[in-house]
Structures are given as C-alpha cells and as structure tokens.
Motif scaffolding. Structure first.
Motif, mmCIF file in Angstrom:
data_model
loop_
_atom_site.group_PDB
_atom_site.id
_atom_site.type_symbol
_atom_site.label_atom_id
_atom_site.label_comp_id
_atom_site.label_asym_id
_atom_site.label_seq_id
_atom_site.Cartn_x
_atom_site.Cartn_y
_atom_site.Cartn_z
ATOM 1 N N MET A 1 0.846 -1.179 0.000
ATOM 2 C CA MET A 1 0.000 0.000 0.000
ATOM 3 C C MET A 1 0.888 1.238 0.000
ATOM 4 S SD MET A 1 -2.843 0.904 2.792
ATOM 5 C CE MET A 1 -4.004 2.136 2.486
ATOM 6 N N ALA A 2 0.635 2.137 -0.924
ATOM 7 C CA ALA A 2 1.444 3.351 -1.047
ATOM 8 C C ALA A 2 1.058 4.337 0.045
ATOM 9 C CB ALA A 2 1.240 3.987 -2.418
ATOM 10 N N ALA A 3 2.054 5.030 0.556
ATOM 11 C CA ALA A 3 1.801 6.040 1.582
ATOM 12 C C ALA A 3 1.184 7.272 0.945
ATOM 13 C CB ALA A 3 3.110 6.415 2.276
ATOM 14 N N SER A 4 0.316 7.921 1.661
ATOM 15 C CA SER A 4 -0.294 9.148 1.131
ATOM 16 C C SER A 4 0.752 10.250 1.077
ATOM 17 C CB SER A 4 -1.473 9.574 2.008
ATOM 18 O OG SER A 4 -1.002 10.064 3.231
ATOM 19 N N THR A 5 0.505 11.255 0.259
ATOM 20 C CA THR A 5 1.445 12.348 0.086
ATOM 21 C C THR A 5 1.619 13.136 1.370
ATOM 22 O OG1 THR A 5 0.755 12.472 -2.205
ATOM 23 C CG2 THR A 5 2.005 14.329 -1.363
ATOM 24 N N THR A 6 0.583 13.199 2.202
ATOM 25 C CA THR A 6 0.712 13.940 3.448
ATOM 26 C C THR A 6 1.649 13.239 4.417
ATOM 27 O OG1 THR A 6 -1.265 12.883 4.337
ATOM 28 C CG2 THR A 6 -1.545 15.039 3.275
ATOM 29 N N ASP A 7 1.911 11.938 4.209
ATOM 30 C CA ASP A 7 2.837 11.205 5.049
ATOM 31 C C ASP A 7 4.265 11.273 4.504
ATOM 32 O OD1 ASP A 7 0.454 8.562 5.665
ATOM 33 O OD2 ASP A 7 0.811 10.428 6.753
ATOM 34 N N HIS A 8 4.448 11.977 3.392
ATOM 35 C CA HIS A 8 5.744 12.055 2.735
ATOM 36 C C HIS A 8 6.754 12.762 3.620
ATOM 37 C CE1 HIS A 8 8.722 12.573 -0.407
ATOM 38 N NE2 HIS A 8 8.746 13.870 -0.118
ATOM 39 N N HIS A 9 7.848 12.101 3.890
ATOM 40 C CA HIS A 9 8.966 12.710 4.594
ATOM 41 C C HIS A 9 10.019 13.020 3.554
ATOM 42 C CE1 HIS A 9 7.434 11.972 8.618
ATOM 43 N NE2 HIS A 9 7.048 10.786 8.191
ATOM 44 N N PRO A 10 10.567 14.244 3.569
ATOM 45 C CA PRO A 10 11.539 14.594 2.544
ATOM 46 C C PRO A 10 12.737 13.652 2.579
ATOM 47 C CG PRO A 10 10.972 16.512 3.888
ATOM 48 C CD PRO A 10 10.335 15.320 4.510
ATOM 49 N N SER A 11 13.175 13.290 1.396
ATOM 50 C CA SER A 11 14.365 12.451 1.302
ATOM 51 C C SER A 11 15.579 13.304 1.667
ATOM 52 C CB SER A 11 14.523 11.920 -0.126
ATOM 53 O OG SER A 11 14.829 12.996 -1.010
ATOM 54 N N LEU A 12 16.678 12.649 1.890
ATOM 55 C CA LEU A 12 17.915 13.363 2.198
ATOM 56 C C LEU A 12 18.245 14.326 1.070
ATOM 57 C CD1 LEU A 12 20.350 13.859 3.984
ATOM 58 C CD2 LEU A 12 21.470 11.899 2.877
ATOM 59 N N ARG A 13 18.050 13.886 -0.143
ATOM 60 C CA ARG A 13 18.338 14.740 -1.308
ATOM 61 C C ARG A 13 17.449 15.983 -1.297
ATOM 62 N NH1 ARG A 13 18.815 12.736 -7.519
ATOM 63 N NH2 ARG A 13 19.312 14.770 -8.368
ATOM 64 N N GLU A 14 16.154 15.821 -0.998
ATOM 65 C CA GLU A 14 15.240 16.961 -0.939
ATOM 66 C C GLU A 14 15.615 17.913 0.190
ATOM 67 O OE1 GLU A 14 10.983 15.212 -2.498
ATOM 68 O OE2 GLU A 14 11.698 14.559 -0.525
ATOM 69 N N ARG A 15 15.995 17.359 1.327
ATOM 70 C CA ARG A 15 16.387 18.204 2.457
ATOM 71 C C ARG A 15 17.654 18.987 2.150
ATOM 72 N NH1 ARG A 15 15.856 13.444 6.307
ATOM 73 N NH2 ARG A 15 18.019 13.962 6.744
ATOM 74 N N ILE A 16 18.616 18.335 1.540
ATOM 75 C CA ILE A 16 19.864 19.019 1.176
ATOM 76 C C ILE A 16 19.578 20.117 0.162
ATOM 77 C CG2 ILE A 16 22.074 18.739 -0.015
ATOM 78 C CD1 ILE A 16 22.272 15.971 1.380
ATOM 79 N N ARG A 17 18.746 19.811 -0.842
ATOM 80 C CA ARG A 17 18.387 20.807 -1.851
ATOM 81 C C ARG A 17 17.708 22.012 -1.209
ATOM 82 N NH1 ARG A 17 13.682 20.775 -4.713
ATOM 83 N NH2 ARG A 17 13.608 22.435 -6.212
ATOM 84 N N ALA A 18 16.809 21.760 -0.270
ATOM 85 C CA ALA A 18 16.107 22.850 0.410
ATOM 86 C C ALA A 18 17.084 23.698 1.222
ATOM 87 C CB ALA A 18 15.003 22.291 1.305
ATOM 88 N N TRP A 19 18.000 23.055 1.932
ATOM 89 C CA TRP A 19 19.005 23.784 2.721
ATOM 90 C C TRP A 19 19.897 24.619 1.805
ATOM 91 C CZ3 TRP A 19 20.045 24.864 7.702
ATOM 92 C CH2 TRP A 19 19.342 24.167 8.672
#
Length: 184
Positions: A1-19
């Motif tokens: 079962m796929a997790a809903s988008t609201t349960d999405h935790h940013p990946s390390l890559r997304e967090r680094i990009r945001a920083w």
C-alpha cells in the motif's frame, strides 16, 4: 500500500536541496547587505567628508543598522517569504536581536584590533570588521534566522518547488502544489 502524500517525509536529497536553496538566498541577501554595510562604513569613516573619521565603532554601528534594515526586508520578502511569523513585531524584534548579536561580534573584532593589537589603518579596520567579524556574525545570523526568527508556517500557497518552511529546529520543506500543501 502506497503512503499518502501527506505522510511524505523529505528524502535526504530533498532536504539538502532545500538547505542549499535557503543558504543561497540567504547568501545573496547577505552579499547585498554586505555591500551596503561596507560602502556606508567606508564612506562615513574614510570617505571624502569623513563624517565619522576616527570613530570606527560608530561608523560600523550606523552602517550595520542600515544594512540590517535592508536585510530584514529582503529576507522577509524573499528568502523566508513562506516562513514569516504572524506577529511581525515579534519577528522584527527577534531579527534585530540576531543582528545585534552579529554587530557585537563585529564590534568585538574591531575593538580587539584597535585596542589589543594596536592596528587602526583602513586595511586593519576592514579586515577586522568585514573579514573576521562579518564571517563569524554571518554564521551566527544564519542559524539564528533559521531556528528562531523565521519559523512561521505558510499562510498562502507558494509556487511549486519553492522552499517555504521549517519548524523550530526543523528543516526547510517545499510546497506541493498538487496536494495543496507542504510535503512532509
């Protein structure tokens, strides 16, 4: 079962990009504030009229206050536009407090150079204030802004992929236009 988008935790890559994005925006605003600060300091201290010649700490304080006002407006409107606090006065007070800490760091460097090392040339003033002091103060401000000043939640949708928020001690997150909310 796929997790809903609201349960999405940013990946390390997304967090680094945001920083990195946040740091680059912070850096650009800081670079412009630096130009305002250095230019005004040198105009007041060493310029043709030398209005505050012989008063490096006063020149630095006036220049820093002007650059701080510019920086608050630019950071609030651009770098942290999705993380501003609802209470603008509180945010401005925290921003001023962060910058006062930065000014104190720079002032200490100038005082140390003038009164301990006995160096008072324009080159010594600029190295003390705008290399050593400004570098230390910039690191202090970045962390203070991120963790204490700009901690609000987005109040309106931002463009997709725009870094918009972090909670106290958190990481910047991105706005997810498809799900009309922040990715988590």
């Amino acid at each position: 079962m796929a997790a809903s988008t609201t349960d999405h935790h940013p990946s390390l890559r997304e967090r680094i990009r945001a920083w990195v994005t946040e740091f680059m925006q912070f850096g650009l605003v800081g670079a412009l504030a630096f130009v305002v600060d250095v230019g005004l300091f040198n105009l007041l201290q060493h310029g043709p009229t030398g209005i505050l010649a012989g008063h490096p700490n006063t020149s630095n304080a006036v220049a820093a206050a002007t650059a701080t006002l510019f920086s608050w407006v630019a950071n609030r409107m651009w770098t942290y536009r999705g993380r501003t606090q609802e209470n603008t006065a509180r945010e401005a007070l925290l921003f001023a407090f962060a910058n006062a800490g930065g000014v104190l760091i720079t002032q200490f460097c100038l005082l140390f150079t003038h009164h301990i090392l006995g160096l008072s040339s324009p080159l010594a003033d600029n190295i003390a204030a705008y290399v050593v002091g400004f570098g230390l103060a910039t690191a202090f401000r970045f962390f203070f802004y991120h963790y204490i000043v700009f901690t609000g939640v987005p109040d309106e949708p931002a463009q997709e992929g725009v870094v918009v928020g972090a909670s106290l001690g958190g990481i910047p997150e991105e706005w997810d236009e498809v799900n009309d909310g922040m990715r988590r």
